[in-house]
Design a protein around this motif. Structure first.
Motif, PDB file in Angstrom:
ATOM      1  N   ARG A   9      -2.561  33.383  44.281  1.00 37.34           N
ATOM      2  CA  ARG A   9      -2.245  34.620  43.570  1.00 37.34           C
ATOM      3  C   ARG A   9      -3.306  35.027  42.561  1.00 37.34           C
ATOM      4  N   CYS A  10      -4.296  34.188  42.336  1.00 42.76           N
ATOM      5  CA  CYS A  10      -5.250  34.517  41.274  1.00 42.76           C
ATOM      6  C   CYS A  10      -6.622  34.877  41.839  1.00 42.76           C
ATOM      7  N   ASP A  11      -7.072  36.054  41.461  1.00 40.22           N
ATOM      8  CA  ASP A  11      -8.335  36.613  41.937  1.00 40.22           C
ATOM      9  C   ASP A  11      -9.543  35.764  41.529  1.00 40.22           C
ATOM     10  N   LEU A  12      -9.400  35.036  40.429  1.00 41.09           N
ATOM     11  CA  LEU A  12     -10.569  34.337  39.879  1.00 41.09           C
ATOM     12  C   LEU A  12     -10.769  32.932  40.450  1.00 41.09           C
ATOM     13  N   VAL A  13      -9.737  32.390  41.135  1.00 44.94           N
ATOM     14  CA  VAL A  13      -9.843  31.028  41.676  1.00 44.94           C
ATOM     15  C   VAL A  13     -10.283  31.097  43.136  1.00 44.94           C
ATOM     16  N   VAL A  14     -11.385  30.448  43.467  1.00 46.71           N
ATOM     17  CA  VAL A  14     -11.844  30.507  44.864  1.00 46.71           C
ATOM     18  C   VAL A  14     -11.604  29.211  45.631  1.00 46.71           C
ATOM     19  N   ASP A  15     -11.444  28.092  44.909  1.00 44.86           N
ATOM     20  CA  ASP A  15     -11.232  26.845  45.656  1.00 44.86           C
ATOM     21  C   ASP A  15     -10.513  25.813  44.789  1.00 44.86           C
ATOM     22  N   VAL A  16      -9.687  25.022  45.442  1.00 49.58           N
ATOM     23  CA  VAL A  16      -9.058  23.858  44.812  1.00 49.58           C
ATOM     24  C   VAL A  16      -9.338  22.700  45.748  1.00 49.58           C
ATOM     25  N   ARG A  17      -9.952  21.635  45.242  1.00 53.29           N
ATOM     26  CA  ARG A  17     -10.317  20.529  46.148  1.00 53.29           C
ATOM     27  C   ARG A  17     -10.264  19.215  45.392  1.00 53.29           C
ATOM     28  N   GLY A  18     -10.372  18.136  46.157  1.00 52.83           N
ATOM     29  CA  GLY A  18     -10.391  16.820  45.534  1.00 52.83           C
ATOM     30  C   GLY A  18      -9.553  15.860  46.330  1.00 52.83           C
ATOM     31  N   ARG A  19      -9.292  14.715  45.708  1.00 46.31           N
ATOM     32  CA  ARG A  19      -8.462  13.703  46.348  1.00 46.31           C
ATOM     33  C   ARG A  19      -7.685  12.984  45.269  1.00 46.31           C
ATOM     34  N   GLY A  20      -6.390  12.788  45.505  1.00 42.49           N
ATOM     35  CA  GLY A  20      -5.560  12.119  44.510  1.00 42.49           C
ATOM     36  C   GLY A  20      -5.630  12.856  43.190  1.00 42.49           C
ATOM     37  N   LEU A  21      -5.889  12.111  42.117  1.00 41.04           N
ATOM     38  CA  LEU A  21      -5.940  12.742  40.797  1.00 41.04           C
ATOM     39  C   LEU A  21      -7.375  12.994  40.333  1.00 41.04           C
ATOM     40  N   MET A  22      -8.215  13.380  41.270  1.00 41.67           N
ATOM     41  CA  MET A  22      -9.572  13.844  40.961  1.00 41.67           C
ATOM     42  C   MET A  22      -9.683  15.211  41.614  1.00 41.67           C
ATOM     43  N   ILE A  23      -9.496  16.241  40.805  1.00 46.56           N
ATOM     44  CA  ILE A  23      -9.329  17.577  41.380  1.00 46.56           C
ATOM     45  C   ILE A  23     -10.311  18.552  40.731  1.00 46.56           C
ATOM     46  N   GLY A  24     -10.928  19.374  41.563  1.00 46.61           N
ATOM     47  CA  GLY A  24     -11.819  20.426  41.061  1.00 46.61           C
ATOM     48  C   GLY A  24     -11.204  21.789  41.328  1.00 46.61           C
ATOM     49  N   ILE A  25     -11.304  22.681  40.339  1.00 46.09           N
ATOM     50  CA  ILE A  25     -10.839  24.056  40.511  1.00 46.09           C
ATOM     51  C   ILE A  25     -12.061  24.947  40.325  1.00 46.09           C
ATOM     52  N   GLU A  26     -12.416  25.677  41.378  1.00 45.19           N
ATOM     53  CA  GLU A  26     -13.625  26.499  41.302  1.00 45.19           C
ATOM     54  C   GLU A  26     -13.278  27.975  41.121  1.00 45.19           C
TER      55      GLU A  26
END
Ligand code: PMP
Length: 457
Positions: free
Chosen positions: A342-359
């Motif tokens: 729903r958010c125009d500014l977020v292009v990616d959510v990635r990672g594994r377990g509790l190591m997460i990147g939000i781009e």
């Protein structure tokens, strides 16, 4: 006795920033004042830190991954108290003490296919040791590393660091070779010169939170072995349950020749590093009685570090923190994917377990694009810094940007978080991003302040 630490802490409380400005790296307090992170913390427990005035901060940074079991875990504290109170004959040096043996036994029980352990005091020392072991075992010199890799900042580790921002000013480094992360053909091209000792790689890169493609480690290992080279997995950040496995490489059908761990093995208390190795590598390094101390370090295997490590492994098991990291990681990821949708500014959510990147990336809305462009023109990565800053100031949540000049924030919470902390974070992030999308001044003003500071610095 005149020394009283409690009295000293009370008498000098609040002087930390001033003391750093006067006697340590003065850029640290300068940066922290600039981004409004200059809180004086007093105590911490689990996933929370508390400031002097009692304000509670949710810690999604975990000391860069050190606090895997949560801050001030009672089991680790008790083990440390016990080790201190026992008055052990620690660091005799000319002996074979029990505790490193026990911790090695525990680590190896969780890593089938690996046979021996070398203990040191930090992540970078573990990487240095692994690089030296690979050279000694193969009688070759050149090491391959991945672009954007982070392995520490001492000369050997820095030579395999994929970020020029860390290398600048420290030349000459070792003549190692960078390959694109995940690119097996590039590895094979370099291997054809038959002079490569090893490939060193993070299963999930800390910088930018990039996940190795499935099968990459196994295939790399096969290629490396075919050309007489070793696979070194740097699990300093990904290890000890962070990715929902005890070690992240265990998701692939591979046993690396050398594995480095550090950070969370400390229980959040005592610096420690370790290299896990196959037998034959140790046989080549420590090849005779003459070479008994050919690679060693004075504090390696000290009793407090070993006690903290043993207690940490026990807590990981008792509280099923590896499983919890997988479960909470999935919950967090699913909810963040909802925000991305729903958010125009977020292009990616990635990672594994509790190591997460939000781009974050350039929004579609025309109005937001202008603001985005102003920030990007000043310095790439400012929007991510702005999100980190607003999460902190408004919602009292600690996070970090995932690297210099990139629009990615990184989540690295303690592994013991529950649905409560996931909910707190997701609600806070949604609020910050909604405000940014509305063009709210609280968020963008902070961005403008950062621009001014970026331009001044
Ligand atoms: N390797 C990796 C993958 C790391 O994430 C880090 C620290 N962030 C290091 C090595 C270096 O560890 P240390 O800071 O303990 O030297």
């Amino acid at each position: 006795m005149s020394f009283d630490l409690g009295e000293l802490l009370t008498a000098r409380s609040g002087e930390g920033y001033q003391l750093h400005a006067s006697h340590l790296n003065r850029e640290v307090p300068r940066v922290l004042h600039a981004i409004d992170f200059d809180t004086v913390y007093q105590r911490a427990e689990g996933a929370y830190c508390f400031a002097e005035d009692g304000t509670r901060y949710l810690d999604f940074l975990a000391g860069f991954g050190v606090h895997g079991v949560g801050r001030n875990h009672p089991v680790v504290r008790a083990a440390l108290h016990h080790a201190l109170d026992a008055g052990l004959a620690d660091l005799v040096q000319m002996d074979a003490p029990l505790l490193p043996g026990l911790l090695a036994e525990q680590l190896l029980a969780r890593t089938p296919g690996l046979d021996r352990v070398f203990f040191c005091n930090s992540g970078t020392e573990a990487v240095e040791a692994a690089l030296q072991f690979a050279r000694a075992a193969t009688r070759r010199q050149r090491v391959l590393y991945c672009q954007h890799a982070y392995h520490g900042l001492t000369v050997g580790s820095l030579s395999v660091n994929g970020g020029s921002e860390f290398r600048d000013g420290f030349d000459p480094l070792l003549p190692d070779t960078a390959v694109p992360f995940g690119d097996l053909a590039a590895v094979e091209r370099e291997l054809r010169r038959e002079d490569v000792a090893a490939l060193v790689v993070e299963p999930v890169q800390g910088k930018g939170v990039q996940v190795a493609p499935p099968g990459y480690l196994a295939e790399a290992s096969e290629l490396l072995h075919r050309h007489g080279a070793l696979l070194v997995c740097d699990e300093v950040q990904t290890g000890l349950g962070r990715t929902g496995r005890f070690l992240a490489y265990q998701d692939d059908a591979v046993v690396p020749d050398l594995v480095t761990v550090a950070k969370a093995l400390s229980g959040g208390f005592v610096p420690v590093g370790a290299v896990l190795s196959k037998d034959w590598v140790f046989d080549r390094v420590y090849s005779s009685m003459d070479r008994v101390f050919v690679h060693a370090t004075t504090f390696g295997g000290n009793a407090l570090a070993m006690a903290a490590g043993l207690a940490t492994l026990a807590v990981l098991d008792e509280e099923d923190l590896v499983g919890n990291a997988a479960r909470m990681g999935k919950l967090l990821n699913d909810q963040l994917v909802g925000i991305r949708e729903r958010c125009d500014l977020v292009v990616d959510v990635r990672g594994r377990g509790l190591m997460i990147g939000i781009e974050f990336g350039r929004p579609h809305s025309l109005r937001l694009r202008t603001r985005w462009a102003v920030l990007e023109a000043a310095r790439r990565g400012l929007f991510a810094q702005m999100v980190v800053g607003t999460l902190y100031r408004r919602h009292r949540i600690l996070t970090q940007v995932a690297g210099d000049h990139m629009e990615v924030i990184k989540l690295l919470p303690p592994l013991m978080i529950s649905e409560v902390e996931v909910e707190l974070f997701v609600t806070a992030l949604a609020d910050v991003l909604e405000e940014a999308e509305r063009g709210g001044d609280l968020v963008w003003d902070f961005g403008r302040t950062l621009v001014r500071q970026a331009l001044i610095r």
